[in-house]
Scaffold this active site. Structure first.
Site, short mmCIF file in Angstrom:
data_model
loop_
_atom_site.label_atom_id
_atom_site.label_comp_id
_atom_site.label_asym_id
_atom_site.label_seq_id
_atom_site.Cartn_x
_atom_site.Cartn_y
_atom_site.Cartn_z
N TYR A 66 -7.74 0.39 17.95
CA TYR A 66 -8.91 -0.47 18.20
C TYR A 66 -8.59 -1.95 17.95
O TYR A 66 -9.47 -2.79 18.05
CB TYR A 66 -10.16 0.03 17.48
CG TYR A 66 -10.14 0.12 15.97
CD1 TYR A 66 -9.99 -1.01 15.18
CD2 TYR A 66 -10.35 1.34 15.33
CE1 TYR A 66 -10.01 -0.95 13.80
CE2 TYR A 66 -10.37 1.43 13.95
CZ TYR A 66 -10.19 0.28 13.19
OH TYR A 66 -10.21 0.34 11.82
N GLY B 124 0.83 -1.21 0.00
CA GLY B 124 0.00 0.00 0.00
C GLY B 124 0.87 1.26 0.00
O GLY B 124 0.46 2.30 0.52
N GLY B 125 2.04 1.15 -0.60
CA GLY B 125 3.01 2.27 -0.55
C GLY B 125 2.74 3.39 -1.54
O GLY B 125 3.45 4.39 -1.55
N GLY B 126 1.70 3.24 -2.37
CA GLY B 126 1.44 4.26 -3.39
C GLY B 126 0.67 5.46 -2.89
O GLY B 126 0.63 6.50 -3.55
N THR B 127 0.03 5.33 -1.73
CA THR B 127 -0.86 6.40 -1.25
C THR B 127 -0.67 6.61 0.27
O THR B 127 -0.05 5.78 0.95
CB THR B 127 -2.35 6.05 -1.48
OG1 THR B 127 -2.66 4.89 -0.70
CG2 THR B 127 -2.65 5.78 -2.94
N PHE C 144 -14.15 0.43 5.70
CA PHE C 144 -15.19 1.45 5.51
C PHE C 144 -16.12 1.42 6.70
O PHE C 144 -16.24 0.41 7.38
CB PHE C 144 -15.96 1.27 4.18
CG PHE C 144 -16.49 -0.11 3.95
CD1 PHE C 144 -17.62 -0.56 4.61
CD2 PHE C 144 -15.86 -0.96 3.05
CE1 PHE C 144 -18.11 -1.84 4.39
CE2 PHE C 144 -16.35 -2.26 2.84
CZ PHE C 144 -17.47 -2.69 3.51
N ARG D 132 -2.64 -2.79 -5.64
CA ARG D 132 -3.36 -3.33 -6.80
C ARG D 132 -3.28 -2.42 -8.01
O ARG D 132 -3.33 -2.88 -9.13
CB ARG D 132 -4.85 -3.55 -6.42
CG ARG D 132 -5.07 -4.58 -5.35
CD ARG D 132 -6.46 -4.48 -4.77
NE ARG D 132 -6.69 -3.16 -4.18
CZ ARG D 132 -7.84 -2.76 -3.66
NH1 ARG D 132 -8.87 -3.57 -3.65
NH2 ARG D 132 -7.95 -1.55 -3.13
N PRO E 117 -5.81 9.06 14.68
CA PRO E 117 -6.16 9.67 13.39
C PRO E 117 -5.00 10.43 12.72
O PRO E 117 -4.44 11.35 13.32
CB PRO E 117 -7.29 10.65 13.76
CG PRO E 117 -7.14 10.89 15.22
CD PRO E 117 -6.50 9.67 15.82
#
Ligand code: HXC
Ligand code: NAP
Length: 293
Positions: free
Chosen positions: A156, A22-25, A105, A47, A199
């Site tokens: 959490y 997930g390193g693109g964002t 989500f 992906r 957050p």
């Protein structure tokens, strides 16, 4: 000096090849940038190849470092194995894995289909164990030591949270994997740690967790005792320390970085924050009086 500045010394990660799922964002991109600034080679995977390739180009321009973009759905073990092979082919080694990819989500649980539940658990838990297993097998077979896995969980993971139940279940599993393997794989020279952020605004998370009017209505900053959200750089500083050799004796740890958020809801009397000084005067009088009655 400020928490918005880089903390580690120059070249602190030189010679390391770091895979960030997930390193693109979002936070993955921010960590990638800081690791590059500290001298690491970075592999970013997710992906969407186009997103990865754009990020890789931007990061190389911004830092002068080397970035390999590999398309890989972490739910698919064959794709993960291929991603490890591509990494070794390009950089000669893989030294650090950052399990950062996630899906999430906001939704009442009774509205979820079984497939929706599966989707989140598969990305977060299965994705993290697929990557950890593939790298661990490789390191152990090749007798390579001084390797480390850092997983990004959430607070959490241990408290649970309403309305993100699949994510909470999956993150709890990742935390358990971290602590279990910290012991089991220490003998192979593999360290396992985690970060539990509060957050840290990103487009990916905010669009799915606090969309539209929710953003103002449920301002997450209000439940943080420090009354602010996290800055990406302060998470990057912590991540860089935990994947560097400076943290060589830190193993099986999960470091919370949330401005005190999760404890805010935990302390019995924390809601007394709203009591004014005048009210405290009154309270003191009443409590002292109770002694003489
Ligand atoms: C109910 C939903 C839904 C929603 C999807 N589904 N969105 N159900 N409410 N809002 C259901 C679908 O109907 C489907 O079930 C199933 O979930 C899978 O959906 P797909 O769209 O087919 O899945 P996919 O294309 O794989 O996309 C995965 C995704 C998507 C998770 C749904 O949002 C995504 O790609 N996310 C990646 C990035 C991300 O989530 N980043 C945030 C991380 S934030 P059916 O039964 O209909 O087929 C984070 C921070 C936590 O973790 C802490 C913050 C403080
Ligand atoms: P983000 O930008 O949405 O990052 C999630 C990344 O995961 C995306 O790049 C996405 O890329 C990738 N991904 C999703 N499914 C994947 C799959 N099946 N295979 C491979 N990659 C996949 O969100 P973020 O806020 O930066 O989150 C990063 C991490 O921090 C997550 O683990 C999250 O749980 C954690 N976290 C965030 C916060 C916060 O406040 N932001 C708080 C606590 C924890 P593709 O869509 O291209 O696949």
């Amino acid at each position: 000096m400020s928490y918005t500045e880089g903390m580690l010394k120059e070249d602190a990660l030189k010679g390391k090849t770091i895979i960030i799922t997930g390193g693109g964002t979002g936070l993955g991109r921010s960590m990638s940038k800081y690791f590059l600034q500290l001298g690491a080679n970075v592999v970013i995977t997710s992906r969407k190849l186009e997103v990865l390739q754009n990020t890789a180009k931007e990061l190389e321009n911004e830092t002068g470092g080397k970035v390999l973009a590999v398309q890989c759905d972490v739910r698919n073990y064959e794709e993960v194995e291929n991603m490890v092979q591509e990494t070794v082919k390009t950089f000669g080694s893989a030294d650090v894995l950052v399990n950062n990819a996630a899906g999430n989500f906001i939704s009442p649980t009774e509205r979820l289909s079984p497939r929706a539940f599966d989707t989140i658990v598969d990305i977060v838990l299965k994705g993290s164990y697929n990557c950890t297993l593939a790298l661990g097998k490789y390191w152990i077979k090749e007798k390579q030591t001084n390797k480390t896995v850092l997983s990004i969980v959430t607070t959490y993971a241990w408290t649970g949270s309403a309305y993100v139940v699949p994510s909470a279940c999956a993150k709890a599993g990742v935390l358990s994997m971290t602590r279990s393997l910290a012991v089991e794989w220490a003998k192979y020279g593999i360290r396992m740690n985690a970060i539990a952020p509060g957050p840290f605004p990103t487009k990916g998370a905010w669009d799915r967790l606090v969309p539209g009017e929710f953003r103002e209505k449920f301002d997450l900053k209000k439940q943080v005792p420090l009354r602010r959200a996290g800055e990406h750089q302060e998470l990057c500083n912590l991540a860089a320390y935990l994947v560097s050799d400076f943290s060589a004796f830190v193993n099986g740890e999960v470091v919370t970085i949330d401005g005190g958020e999760w404890l805010q809801g935990a302390g019995e009397f924390n809601l007394f924050d709203e009591v004014t000084s005048e009210q405290w005067d009154l309270v003191e009088q009443m409590v002292r009086k109770a002694k003489s009655e």
